[in-house]
Design an enzyme around this catalytic site. Structure first.
Site, PDB file in Angstrom:
ATOM      1  N   GLU A   1       0.393   4.170   0.428  1.00  0.00           N
ATOM      2  CA  GLU A   1       0.035   5.163   1.451  1.00  0.00           C
ATOM      3  C   GLU A   1       0.607   4.809   2.824  1.00  0.00           C
ATOM      4  O   GLU A   1       0.524   5.607   3.751  1.00  0.00           O
ATOM      5  CB  GLU A   1      -1.493   5.296   1.557  1.00  0.00           C
ATOM      6  N   CYS A   2       1.166   3.623   2.972  1.00  0.00           N
ATOM      7  CA  CYS A   2       1.634   3.112   4.264  1.00  0.00           C
ATOM      8  C   CYS A   2       3.151   3.234   4.368  1.00  0.00           C
ATOM      9  O   CYS A   2       3.883   2.688   3.543  1.00  0.00           O
ATOM     10  CB  CYS A   2       1.212   1.644   4.397  1.00  0.00           C
ATOM     11  N   GLY A   3       3.626   3.941   5.395  1.00  0.00           N
ATOM     12  CA  GLY A   3       5.062   4.119   5.597  1.00  0.00           C
ATOM     13  C   GLY A   3       5.796   2.811   5.802  1.00  0.00           C
ATOM     14  O   GLY A   3       6.895   2.609   5.273  1.00  0.00           O
TER      15      GLY A   3
ATOM     16  N   ASN B   1       0.876  -1.169   0.000  1.00  0.00           N
ATOM     17  CA  ASN B   1       0.000   0.000   0.000  1.00  0.00           C
ATOM     18  C   ASN B   1       0.914   1.220   0.000  1.00  0.00           C
ATOM     19  O   ASN B   1       1.589   1.491   0.998  1.00  0.00           O
ATOM     20  CB  ASN B   1      -0.907   0.009   1.234  1.00  0.00           C
TER      21      ASN B   1
ATOM     22  N   ARG C   1       6.145   1.248   2.446  1.00  0.00           N
ATOM     23  CA  ARG C   1       7.160   1.943   1.633  1.00  0.00           C
ATOM     24  C   ARG C   1       8.574   1.591   2.102  1.00  0.00           C
ATOM     25  O   ARG C   1       9.469   1.365   1.287  1.00  0.00           O
ATOM     26  CB  ARG C   1       6.944   3.452   1.672  1.00  0.00           C
TER      27      ARG C   1
END
Length: 146
Positions: free
Chosen positions: A15-17, A13, A20
């Site tokens: 959007e997820c740190g 995802n 990432r």
């Protein structure tokens, strides 16, 4: 060069740190994984069941609560079966915790992101600092604090 043949999949995802950071550590090992943005392309039921089994966890252990319809769906109720929880994850993929990494060395929910290091057949190629500033790999490619 031989890393091109290494088949790593990340259910990601962007959007997820944590997701990432995990993806960046895979790439820091010189591996370009297959990236599946699971909110756009969710796993089907057999695939999700297989991933859970391969991780050796229960469906409940894969549930994400934060930022999901977990509470509204009453999923904290311990009487829900794994099948019912999997049905909820199929209907609402945001309930699937991430990132999940599949490698020749195993399958893991990589929380924290450093969990991915156990799944990588290649060493880190240099220093790595997570988005929050925590350095997890030193300049020699070695894990800090491990």
């Amino acid at each position: 060069m031989g890393n091109a043949a290494i088949d790593i999949v990340i259910y990601h995802n962007p959007e997820c740190g944590t997701s990432r950071n995990t993806l960046a550590m895979i790439r820091n090992a010189g591996i370009e994984p297959h990236v599946i943005e699971y909110l756009k392309t969710p796993p089907n039921r057999p695939r999700l069941v297989s991933l859970i089994a391969r991780m050796g966890i229960s469906a409940r252990q894969l549930l994400r609560e934060k930022g999901t319809p977990f509470a509204e769906l009453g999923l904290a109720d311990p009487t829900f079966s794994d099948d019912q929880l999997i049905d909820a994850m199929i209907e609402h993929p945001i309930l699937i915790n991430r990132p999940i990494v599949v490698s020749p060395l195993g399958v893991k929910l990589c929380r924290p992101s450093e969990e991915v290091l156990d799944l990588l057949p290649s060493a880190q190629r240099g220093a790595f600092t997570k988005e929050d500033g925590e350095q997890v790999i030193d300049a020699a490619g070695k894990r800090i604090g491990a």
